[in-house]
Design an enzyme around this catalytic site. Structure first.
Site, PDB file in Angstrom:
ATOM      1  N   GLU A 282     -36.466   6.548  76.510  1.00 11.32           N
ATOM      2  CA  GLU A 282     -37.669   6.173  76.846  1.00 11.32           C
ATOM      3  C   GLU A 282     -37.866   4.699  76.780  1.00 11.32           C
ATOM      4  O   GLU A 282     -39.033   4.202  77.555  1.00 11.32           O
ATOM      5  CB  GLU A 282     -38.815   7.118  75.974  1.00 11.32           C
ATOM      6  CG  GLU A 282     -39.865   7.553  76.906  1.00 11.32           C
ATOM      7  CD  GLU A 282     -40.758   8.516  76.198  1.00 11.32           C
ATOM      8  OE1 GLU A 282     -40.867   8.735  75.071  1.00 11.32           O
ATOM      9  OE2 GLU A 282     -41.441   9.298  76.473  1.00 11.32           O
ATOM     10  N   HIS A 303     -14.088  20.753  73.063  1.00  8.08           N
ATOM     11  CA  HIS A 303     -13.690  21.688  74.043  1.00  8.08           C
ATOM     12  C   HIS A 303     -14.481  22.143  75.127  1.00  8.08           C
ATOM     13  O   HIS A 303     -14.342  23.058  75.582  1.00  8.08           O
ATOM     14  CB  HIS A 303     -13.610  22.852  72.964  1.00  8.08           C
ATOM     15  CG  HIS A 303     -12.575  22.890  71.886  1.00  8.08           C
ATOM     16  ND1 HIS A 303     -11.273  23.002  71.767  1.00  8.08           N
ATOM     17  CD2 HIS A 303     -12.988  22.205  70.819  1.00  8.08           C
ATOM     18  CE1 HIS A 303     -10.751  22.741  70.799  1.00  8.08           C
ATOM     19  NE2 HIS A 303     -11.611  22.291  70.031  1.00  8.08           N
ATOM     20  N   LYS A 417     -46.941  14.221  85.653  1.00  4.58           N
ATOM     21  CA  LYS A 417     -48.115  14.949  85.180  1.00  4.58           C
ATOM     22  C   LYS A 417     -49.054  14.635  86.280  1.00  4.58           C
ATOM     23  O   LYS A 417     -49.843  15.708  86.475  1.00  4.58           O
ATOM     24  CB  LYS A 417     -48.654  13.970  84.182  1.00  4.58           C
ATOM     25  CG  LYS A 417     -48.052  13.993  82.693  1.00  4.58           C
ATOM     26  CD  LYS A 417     -48.659  12.886  81.774  1.00  4.58           C
ATOM     27  CE  LYS A 417     -47.475  12.936  80.528  1.00  4.58           C
ATOM     28  NZ  LYS A 417     -48.059  12.025  79.474  1.00  4.58           N
TER      29      LYS A 417
HETATM   30  O1  PA5 Z   1     -42.795   8.079  72.682  1.00 12.09           O
HETATM   31  C1  PA5 Z   1     -43.779   8.563  73.125  1.00 12.09           C
HETATM   32  O2  PA5 Z   1     -44.752   7.917  73.259  1.00 12.09           O
HETATM   33  C2  PA5 Z   1     -43.784   9.977  73.950  1.00 12.09           C
HETATM   34  O3  PA5 Z   1     -42.714  10.628  73.588  1.00 12.09           O
HETATM   35  C3  PA5 Z   1     -45.122  10.852  73.161  1.00 12.09           C
HETATM   36  O4  PA5 Z   1     -44.755  10.974  71.824  1.00 12.09           O
HETATM   37  C4  PA5 Z   1     -45.105  12.158  73.854  1.00 12.09           C
HETATM   38  O5  PA5 Z   1     -45.450  12.020  75.064  1.00 12.09           O
HETATM   39  C5  PA5 Z   1     -46.250  12.838  73.047  1.00 12.09           C
HETATM   40  O6  PA5 Z   1     -47.664  12.125  73.452  1.00 12.09           O
HETATM   41  P1  PA5 Z   1     -48.764  12.560  72.636  1.00 12.09           P
HETATM   42  O7  PA5 Z   1     -48.555  12.277  71.276  1.00 12.09           O
HETATM   43  O8  PA5 Z   1     -49.852  11.467  73.029  1.00 12.09           O
HETATM   44  O9  PA5 Z   1     -49.254  13.934  72.572  1.00 12.09           O
END
Ligand code: PA5
Length: 431
Positions: A282, A303, A417
């Protein structure tokens, strides 16, 4: 003292890495220190271990203690950075089978949208005393919001007006639907600091509260991370192994190796792979760039994926994590008739053979043209896991800067989203 995490590799010398990346690393290091790097508004994770140890630890422990007293099972709701850190550390540090009777069971929700999962979860918790920790920094993420709506209705139905005493929310200090609901309903709550993004939030209550409830030693976890803050404060690659790993990743990418496989031989470390994949995936996968983070749990995956790693397309490299000091061990018995032919191993333990298998795998994959990095972690305990998390966070930030992207945003996550809101006809949504 031997460093709790050491980087070993024979791909390129540290001085060559210095000559290619040294200046940039120093510039990015200074930019982070001065708050002028890309995404500098999310650099709060850098000082978290010290700050939390000094200010918030006792509050987290007190709330955890309260939940441990009332609940046999705690449902932790969250997704992405709001659950993976806690789950990774909990799995890494918990026994495989029998947990201590005083530790509540932790189960997770809001990380998927399976109605079957939720239905079975509600049936499962029904015969036990329950508490809920709901975590969402934004307070608006659909998956955990749906799970919390279902569980809030369940808790109110079961516990009536005292349900709110069994619910703790971790969210933004003022924004988002979850903060509003928390203020109105009187749940105990913690704040996710503005300057800490989800995947860098393990050392906030997001990671610490579920872990403390599970009986994990969060003081030791933070103490390892705090030592790592000191260790990774140097600006030069030669004295900062996190920056060395960051530079190595970029060196390998420049050489055409665009997939990194994290490999370990410890089954309970496998969820940590998932945390690591999110952290790097990410943070780096944007603007058409980035190393694709993958993982394998050996020897199981020798394996299955072992064939590909040994012999498939040559665009991957492997980063092995090895815990140097092994924990409990099992001896291999001698057999009188030796029908399985294994008596040659009878003076050895399973962990010794696991270690030989690691070395044998590394030798084979290296011969197959896979560049290798070996991260040696001193011991499998909370201190070293805390240290390792901070090592990866530091490396990830630097690696993303060297790649030329902002490590702390995730604009691509918004695309699906929008489609959901359009397809489900969310009121007011114009897509
Ligand atoms: O690292 C990040 O920012 C994301 O993975 C968020 O943690 C994830 O999308 C969850 O978001 P939120 O805590 O706002 O619900």
């Amino acid at each position: 003292m031997v460093s709790p995490v050491t980087v070993n590799q024979s791909l390129i010398t540290v001085s060559e890495l210095e000559s290619v990346f040294g200046e940039q690393v120093k510039d990015f290091h200074n930019a982070m220190a001065n708050g002028t790097s890309k995404g500098a508004e999310y650099l709060g994770w850098r000082n978290l271990p010290e700050e939390v140890l000094a200010n918030e630890l006792e509050d987290v422990l007190a709330v955890a203690d309260k939940l441990r007293k009332v609940a046999e099972i705690v449902v932790v709701i969250g997704v992405g950075g709001s659950y993976l850190g806690a789950k990774a550390v909990q799995d890494a540090l918990s026994p495989y089978f029998e947990k201590k009777s005083e530790d509540p069971e932790i189960i997770f929700a809001g990380q998927n949208l399976s109605g079957t999962y939720m239905k079975q979860l509600l049936n499962y918790i029904n015969s036990k005393e329950v508490a809920v920790i709901v975590i969402s920094k934004s307070g608006t993420t659909t998956e955990p919001a749906i799970a919390f709506r279902v569980l809030l209705e369940y808790m109110e139905g079961r516990y009536g007006t005292s349900a709110s005493e069994r619910i703790v929310a971790i969210t933004d200090k003022s924004a988002g639907a979850l903060r509003e609901l928390t203020n109105r309903s009187g749940f105990a709550s913690f704040v996710v600091p503005d300057d800490v993004g989800g995947r860098f939030s393990v050392f906030t209550p997001v990671g610490l509260l579920p872990l403390a409830v599970a009986g994990i030693d969060i003081k030791q976890l933070l103490s390892g991370a705090k030592d790592a803050v000191q260790e990774f404060s140097a600006a030069d690659i030669a004295s900062n192994s996190a920056y060395q790993y960051a530079a190595l990743r970029n060196h390998l990418l420049n050489e055409g190796f665009n997939i990194e496989i994290l490999a370990s031989f410890v089954p309970r470390f496998a969820t940590f792979h998932e945390w690591w994949k999110q952290l790097f995936g990410e943070s780096e996968g944007k603007d058409g760039k980035g190393v694709y983070p993958a993982s394998v749990a050996y020897p199981t995956d020798l394996h299955s994926m072992g064939q590909y790693v040994q012999d498939g397309r040559r665009e991957l490299y492997e980063t092995f994590v090895q815990f140097v000091e092994s924990m409990e061990d099992s001896a291999i018995p001698t057999s009188a008739d030796n029908l399985d032919g294994l008596n040659y191993l009878a003076d050895k333990t399973m962990n010794e053979i696991n270690e030989v298998t690691l070395r044998a795998t590394m030798e084979a994959h290296e011969a197959g043209g896979v560049p290798l990095i070996l991260l040696q972690v001193g011991k499998h305990d909370a201190y070293h896991i805390g240290y390792l998390i901070y090592f990866f966070e530091t490396a990830c930030a630097m690696s993303a800067y060297l790649l030329g992207v902002n490590p702390f945003d995730q604009p691509g996550v918004e695309e699906y989203k929008k489609n959901i809101f359009r397809m489900l006809e969310k009121p007011g949504f114009v897509g």
